[in-house]
Design an enzyme around this catalytic site. Sequence first.
Site, short mmCIF file in Angstrom:
data_model
loop_
_atom_site.label_atom_id
_atom_site.label_comp_id
_atom_site.label_asym_id
_atom_site.label_seq_id
_atom_site.Cartn_x
_atom_site.Cartn_y
_atom_site.Cartn_z
N LYS A 22 42.68 36.82 34.74
CA LYS A 22 42.45 36.65 36.18
C LYS A 22 41.31 35.66 36.43
O LYS A 22 41.42 34.77 37.27
CB LYS A 22 42.07 38.00 36.80
CG LYS A 22 41.58 37.88 38.24
CD LYS A 22 41.16 39.22 38.81
CE LYS A 22 39.73 39.58 38.55
NZ LYS A 22 38.76 38.99 39.49
N ASN A 23 40.21 35.81 35.68
CA ASN A 23 39.03 34.99 35.96
C ASN A 23 39.19 33.53 35.54
O ASN A 23 38.31 32.71 35.82
CB ASN A 23 37.78 35.59 35.30
CG ASN A 23 37.30 36.82 36.05
OD1 ASN A 23 37.86 37.17 37.10
ND2 ASN A 23 36.27 37.46 35.52
N CYS A 126 29.14 43.09 48.97
CA CYS A 126 29.94 43.34 47.78
C CYS A 126 29.45 44.61 47.14
O CYS A 126 28.27 44.95 47.20
CB CYS A 126 29.76 42.18 46.82
SG CYS A 126 30.54 42.45 45.25
N ARG A 131 24.85 39.48 44.98
CA ARG A 131 25.66 38.34 44.54
C ARG A 131 25.56 37.12 45.46
O ARG A 131 26.51 36.75 46.14
CB ARG A 131 27.13 38.75 44.38
CG ARG A 131 27.33 39.69 43.22
CD ARG A 131 28.76 40.06 43.04
NE ARG A 131 29.47 39.20 42.11
CZ ARG A 131 30.71 39.43 41.71
NH1 ARG A 131 31.38 40.45 42.15
NH2 ARG A 131 31.28 38.63 40.85
N ASP A 134 23.31 30.96 46.31
CA ASP A 134 22.28 29.91 46.37
C ASP A 134 22.42 28.88 45.24
O ASP A 134 22.25 27.67 45.46
CB ASP A 134 20.88 30.54 46.36
CG ASP A 134 20.65 31.47 45.17
OD1 ASP A 134 21.61 32.15 44.74
OD2 ASP A 134 19.52 31.51 44.65
N ASP A 316 31.68 42.89 32.52
CA ASP A 316 32.96 43.42 33.01
C ASP A 316 33.56 44.48 32.09
O ASP A 316 34.60 45.06 32.41
CB ASP A 316 33.97 42.27 33.21
CG ASP A 316 33.64 41.42 34.42
OD1 ASP A 316 32.76 41.81 35.20
OD2 ASP A 316 34.27 40.35 34.58
N ARG A 408 43.92 44.47 41.78
CA ARG A 408 43.32 43.13 41.86
C ARG A 408 43.23 42.51 40.47
O ARG A 408 43.28 41.29 40.33
CB ARG A 408 41.90 43.21 42.45
CG ARG A 408 41.87 43.55 43.92
CD ARG A 408 40.44 43.47 44.42
NE ARG A 408 39.82 42.29 43.87
CZ ARG A 408 38.55 42.20 43.49
NH1 ARG A 408 37.75 43.21 43.63
NH2 ARG A 408 38.07 41.08 42.99
#
Length: 431
Positions: A22-23, A126, A131, A134, A316, A408
């Site tokens: 996914k990432n 979130c 998160r 910047d 993760d 997701r």
Amino acid sequence: MDRIKITGGRPLEGIIPISGAKNAALPLMIASILTRETLTLHNVPRLSDVRLLMRILGNHGVDAAISGKRLGQSEESGETITLSARDIVDTTAPYELVSRMRASFWVIAPMLARMGEARVSLPGGCAIGTRPVDLLLMALEKLGSEIEIDSGYVIAKAPKGLKGGMIDFPKVTVGGTHVALMAASLADGTTIINNAAREPEITDLAECLIKMGAKIEGAGTSQIVIEGVARLDGAHHAVLPDRIETGTYAIAVAMTGGNVLLEGARADLLQNALDHLEKAGATISVEPTGLRVSRAPGLLAPVDITTEPFPGFPTDLQAQFMALMTRASGPSRIHETIFENRFMHVQELARLGAQIKLEGDVAIVKGQSRLKGAPVMATDLRASVSLIVAALVAEGTTTVNRVYHLDRGFEALEKKLGRCGADIERISGEG
Ligand code: UD1
């Protein structure tokens, strides 16, 4: 809202096919904005985040289509998606869409690089800490963009195009590195990214950009050098296997016992996590078609972990490893250094009988917990799958609510586990 019901106590035996990451799929899809030509992505996972991103890209004028099934293609093989951004018709990414998926904020980079402007909503709150963005904006400023924040939107402008520059990230950021790579590929001149993220998904994006004609050296190391080009072309690229899905199922096998082939998995994408799993009592071997995981007889050993940027232990997988450690023969320490407040799963694991004490960014897991099924609530993507891992060995039945979080990031989770013997079912409807 769907729920997942699991009755624990069955070992996992069989084959689990590993989906595309996914990432990696998300930034690769976003990179399609950089070119007027067609980008074709293979091995794309079937996930709600992918579907949502297709909608978001469609809003900017990208034609996104899923190719039909091919003869001989198995149900598990990933999808092929074609993305054509011939004309960008809208450079605004609205709050309603960006707030549903943080990574969609990254459209700011290719849109700015190609169109000289972008107006993208700040992602907002979130479940895992503040998160901020910047550092992503700092990177774009270093490439000559003017940035303004107005009514919750970031307005980025570079009317004369982006210019190569020196980007020194004070902290490793995956999103920041993706954004810098995409923007610098079409900037005028050379860009150097220092303290770049080294995650395999960064290397995957860089490899795809190179196929599209970008000049990039050093992806996968902490210094990346990009020589900007005037335009990029279309390309074909296959998404790399999902290391987080791989690690999750490896942890699940260590938890339940049994013997599973993780088909298509690559050990080099998660060596650190595999090393920790072996210390805990899993046996892992590399086979021609994937990774085989089984659990050595005897008790699980307690193992401490500290999350770190790649190649360290991935944040993760922290929640899933914590679930595993609730069954270890003694106490373990889990130190989260990437995200603040990423311990939302602790109170839900406690509902199953886990004993975990929080001390700032460290969780102390007591071990030897007798887990018992209960209704629990998924809070975010990785937290929810840790509840599944725990439920696989809990006595009785666990119902995991709000499984849209799981959808997701985990393709066909209940099918993949069910085929290996888990007693698991999805209940559709109100939850
Ligand atoms: C990506 C992954 C996510 C993973 C994370 C860390 C995707 C779609 N998501 O998220 O699954 O958990 O990497 O491996 O690929 N930070 C700032 N300012 C910024 C940007 C980040 O302070 O502008 C901080 C974050 O708050 C965090 C740290 O940097 O503490 C790392 O975040 P980052 O690597 O950027 O995570 P994401 O790219 O959002």
